[in-house]
Write a protein that holds these residues in place. Structure first.
Motif, PDB file in Angstrom:
ATOM      1  N   SER A  29       0.841  -1.192   0.000  1.00  0.00           N
ATOM      2  CA  SER A  29       0.000   0.000   0.000  1.00  0.00           C
ATOM      3  C   SER A  29       0.877   1.244   0.000  1.00  0.00           C
ATOM      4  N   PRO A  30       0.428   2.308  -0.675  1.00  0.00           N
ATOM      5  CA  PRO A  30       1.223   3.545  -0.689  1.00  0.00           C
ATOM      6  C   PRO A  30       1.470   4.059   0.718  1.00  0.00           C
ATOM      7  N   ILE A  31       2.679   4.573   0.917  1.00  0.00           N
ATOM      8  CA  ILE A  31       3.036   5.116   2.221  1.00  0.00           C
ATOM      9  C   ILE A  31       2.517   6.538   2.329  1.00  0.00           C
ATOM     10  N   THR A  32       1.860   6.843   3.414  1.00  0.00           N
ATOM     11  CA  THR A  32       1.298   8.176   3.603  1.00  0.00           C
ATOM     12  C   THR A  32       2.349   9.099   4.205  1.00  0.00           C
ATOM     13  N   THR A  33       2.569  10.226   3.570  1.00  0.00           N
ATOM     14  CA  THR A  33       3.542  11.185   4.089  1.00  0.00           C
ATOM     15  C   THR A  33       2.937  11.980   5.239  1.00  0.00           C
ATOM     16  N   THR A  34       3.800  12.356   6.177  1.00  0.00           N
ATOM     17  CA  THR A  34       3.341  13.164   7.295  1.00  0.00           C
ATOM     18  C   THR A  34       3.996  14.544   7.261  1.00  0.00           C
ATOM     19  N   ASN A  35       4.556  14.891   6.117  1.00  0.00           N
ATOM     20  CA  ASN A  35       5.233  16.174   5.986  1.00  0.00           C
ATOM     21  C   ASN A  35       4.199  17.277   5.817  1.00  0.00           C
ATOM     22  N   LYS A  36       3.912  18.022   6.863  1.00  0.00           N
ATOM     23  CA  LYS A  36       2.855  19.030   6.827  1.00  0.00           C
ATOM     24  C   LYS A  36       3.237  20.261   6.020  1.00  0.00           C
ATOM     25  N   SER A  37       4.515  20.365   5.648  1.00  0.00           N
ATOM     26  CA  SER A  37       4.937  21.522   4.865  1.00  0.00           C
ATOM     27  C   SER A  37       4.635  21.356   3.387  1.00  0.00           C
ATOM     28  N   LEU A  38       4.017  20.232   3.019  1.00  0.00           N
ATOM     29  CA  LEU A  38       3.727  19.948   1.615  1.00  0.00           C
ATOM     30  C   LEU A  38       2.228  19.820   1.407  1.00  0.00           C
ATOM     31  N   PRO A  39       1.498  20.909   1.274  1.00  0.00           N
ATOM     32  CA  PRO A  39       0.046  20.826   1.132  1.00  0.00           C
ATOM     33  C   PRO A  39      -0.410  20.192  -0.163  1.00  0.00           C
ATOM     34  N   LYS A  95      12.064  17.291   3.914  1.00  0.00           N
ATOM     35  CA  LYS A  95      12.084  18.737   4.152  1.00  0.00           C
ATOM     36  C   LYS A  95      12.234  19.510   2.845  1.00  0.00           C
ATOM     37  N   GLU A  96      12.899  18.903   1.881  1.00  0.00           N
ATOM     38  CA  GLU A  96      13.106  19.560   0.591  1.00  0.00           C
ATOM     39  C   GLU A  96      11.913  19.386  -0.352  1.00  0.00           C
ATOM     40  N   GLY A  97      10.881  18.680   0.099  1.00  0.00           N
ATOM     41  CA  GLY A  97       9.665  18.583  -0.698  1.00  0.00           C
ATOM     42  C   GLY A  97       9.457  17.284  -1.439  1.00  0.00           C
ATOM     43  N   TYR A 127      10.952   8.146  -4.087  1.00  0.00           N
ATOM     44  CA  TYR A 127      10.449   9.488  -3.852  1.00  0.00           C
ATOM     45  C   TYR A 127      10.440  10.324  -5.134  1.00  0.00           C
ATOM     46  N   VAL A 128       9.585  11.336  -5.152  1.00  0.00           N
ATOM     47  CA  VAL A 128       9.510  12.258  -6.284  1.00  0.00           C
ATOM     48  C   VAL A 128       9.252  13.665  -5.762  1.00  0.00           C
ATOM     49  N   LYS A 129       9.732  14.637  -6.513  1.00  0.00           N
ATOM     50  CA  LYS A 129       9.447  16.043  -6.195  1.00  0.00           C
ATOM     51  C   LYS A 129       9.060  16.763  -7.468  1.00  0.00           C
ATOM     52  N   ARG A 130       7.996  17.550  -7.405  1.00  0.00           N
ATOM     53  CA  ARG A 130       7.643  18.435  -8.524  1.00  0.00           C
ATOM     54  C   ARG A 130       8.512  19.679  -8.404  1.00  0.00           C
ATOM     55  N   THR A 150       0.750  17.424  -1.597  1.00  0.00           N
ATOM     56  CA  THR A 150       1.285  16.075  -1.697  1.00  0.00           C
ATOM     57  C   THR A 150       0.456  15.200  -2.633  1.00  0.00           C
ATOM     58  N   THR A 151      -0.862  15.253  -2.495  1.00  0.00           N
ATOM     59  CA  THR A 151      -1.714  14.413  -3.339  1.00  0.00           C
ATOM     60  C   THR A 151      -1.521  14.736  -4.808  1.00  0.00           C
ATOM     61  N   LYS A 152      -1.395  16.017  -5.125  1.00  0.00           N
ATOM     62  CA  LYS A 152      -1.204  16.429  -6.509  1.00  0.00           C
ATOM     63  C   LYS A 152       0.111  15.896  -7.056  1.00  0.00           C
ATOM     64  N   ARG A 153       1.160  15.920  -6.227  1.00  0.00           N
ATOM     65  CA  ARG A 153       2.461  15.482  -6.700  1.00  0.00           C
ATOM     66  C   ARG A 153       2.459  13.986  -7.004  1.00  0.00           C
ATOM     67  N   ILE A 154       1.861  13.209  -6.120  1.00  0.00           N
ATOM     68  CA  ILE A 154       1.805  11.774  -6.372  1.00  0.00           C
ATOM     69  C   ILE A 154       0.946  11.484  -7.597  1.00  0.00           C
ATOM     70  N   ALA A 155      -0.131  12.225  -7.766  1.00  0.00           N
ATOM     71  CA  ALA A 155      -1.014  11.998  -8.909  1.00  0.00           C
ATOM     72  C   ALA A 155      -0.324  12.308 -10.224  1.00  0.00           C
ATOM     73  N   ASP A 156       0.634  13.244 -10.207  1.00  0.00           N
ATOM     74  CA  ASP A 156       1.341  13.610 -11.425  1.00  0.00           C
ATOM     75  C   ASP A 156       2.410  12.599 -11.805  1.00  0.00           C
ATOM     76  N   THR A 157       2.719  11.657 -10.917  1.00  0.00           N
ATOM     77  CA  THR A 157       3.765  10.689 -11.179  1.00  0.00           C
ATOM     78  C   THR A 157       3.294   9.651 -12.186  1.00  0.00           C
ATOM     79  N   PRO A 158       4.104   9.356 -13.235  1.00  0.00           N
ATOM     80  CA  PRO A 158       3.720   8.327 -14.194  1.00  0.00           C
ATOM     81  C   PRO A 158       3.495   6.998 -13.492  1.00  0.00           C
TER      82      PRO A 158
END
Length: 364
Positions: free
Chosen positions: A247-257, A334-336, A358-361, A259-267
């Motif tokens: 199952s996908p790991i849920t991030t707890t990084n609150k500085s990344l509002p 921390k870097e997103g 991991y991925v970062k936009r 997050t869902t969009k970034r994962i959705a953009d991943t091929p």
């Protein structure tokens, strides 16, 4: 059009990264550092830190770009000093089921077993050989024609690196082969003091390095040798089964509002998917223990991101990180960077299937 005048100005064939960046670039390197908030380096890419006794005897560390095979031995040694030699070995079939061993064990075990024995015995040679092969397309040909070369040019551009634009399998494989041999390798280094009896004049001391390459977005952890990656991907496409996807790991990084969009953009790909798109991939980020806590790792990460976005024209950057490595995982989060929630789950993956992808936009 990727050829520009450049003059080398240091020992070996290392090119000051600030000079490489400033070629064909409206934004100077000093402005980039301000934009990225990289206070660890000055406008020439020199490390800023106050170790008075050390700096009186030695020149400051400076950020360079490796351009020749002669630049790689000290980078190789640092890689082995920071990462254990077992990081370049492969999983074996000992934890496979009887069915899995019967299906592919006869093919995988001999190849992986021979490679592991070789890698353990000559780890330095293996890492050095892998570096040479992965940056082969960027090597300056031992000094020939290096005065007219654009070091940061993308060798595979975004509109050709997606499977959607490749009309045939042969073309896609060719792009993957080019990408596998086109790594950029950055090193924080300085000339060794001439009085050192164990060092030769002209040698460089490397205390940090990072590699940027293009990698298919299939979550596969790359090996030192490009041929092994090619072999494993072919094997994964032939084998009709894989481990159950966690199952996908849920991030707890609150500085990344977003997050869902970034994962959705991943091929979305799986090990058996054909021709996943090539995207920038950060790997082998290492900093000497004596220079940690100075913001060097964070600065290298941001500079690599700038190359991927501004020089290569990509919008995402990928990496792998061991979830048990709290320091590295904390830095990336921390870097997103966020966990894609996908793993390379071929049957022979072993412990590698637990490594986070991991991925970062970029630009966010």
């Amino acid at each position: 059009n990727n050829l520009h005048h450049h003059k080398k100005s240091c020992a070996l064939n290392l090119v000051p990264f600030s000079e490489a960046w400033n070629e064909n670039e409206q934004q100077p390197f000093s402005a980039l550092l301000d934009k990225l908030e990289c206070s660890s380096f000055n406008s020439e890419g020199m490390l800023i830190h106050s170790s008075s006794s050390d700096e009186e005897e030695n020149k400051p560390y400076q950020l360079y770009l490796a351009t020749d095979v002669d630049d790689l031995p000290p980078i190789t040694q640092l890689t082995l000093d920071v990462f254990d030699a077992t990081a370049i070995t492969l999983s074996t079939t000992t934890d496979w089921s009887a069915f899995e061993q019967a299906m592919v064990g006869a093919v995988v075990e001999p190849v992986f077993g021979m490679y592991n024995a070789y890698a353990h015995a000559v780890a330095y040679t293996e890492v050095l050989s892998g570096l040479r092969k992965r940056m082969r397309n960027r090597i300056s040909n031992n000094g020939n024609d290096v005065e007219e070369y654009y070091w940061l040019a993308p060798l595979v551009v975004p509109d050709t690196s997606s499977s959607n634009t490749s009309n045939n399998k042969e073309g896609t494989i060719r792009l993957e082969d080019i990408a596998a041999r086109s790594s950029l390798i950055l090193a924080l280094a300085r000339p060794v003091i001439k009085s050192s009896p164990s060092k030769n004049e002209g040698e460089m001391e490397v205390v940090a390095s990072v590699e940027l390459r293009l990698q298919p977005t299939d979550a596969k952890i790359p090996f030192s040798q490009p041929w092994l990656d090619k072999f494993e991907r072919k094997l994964a496409r032939l084998i009709p089964f894989a481990k159950e996807e966690p199952s996908p790991i849920t991030t707890t990084n609150k500085s990344l509002p977003d997050t869902t969009k970034r994962i959705a953009d991943t091929p979305t790909t799986t090990p058996s998917s054909k021709s996943p798109p090539l995207r920038p991939y950060l790997c082998n980020l290492c900093v000497s223990p004596s220079l940690r806590s100075l913001g060097i790792g964070r600065a290298l990460c941001r500079i690599v991101e700038a190359v991927a976005q501004d020089k290569w024209g990509y919008s995402h950057l990928y990496l792998h990180v061991d979830p048990t490595n709290d320091a590295a995982r904390g830095l990336y989060e921390k870097e997103g960077y966020v966990d894609v929630g996908r793993r390379w789950n071929v049957v022979w993956a072993g412990g590698a299937s637990g490594i986070s992808y991991y991925v970062k936009r970029l630009g966010k």
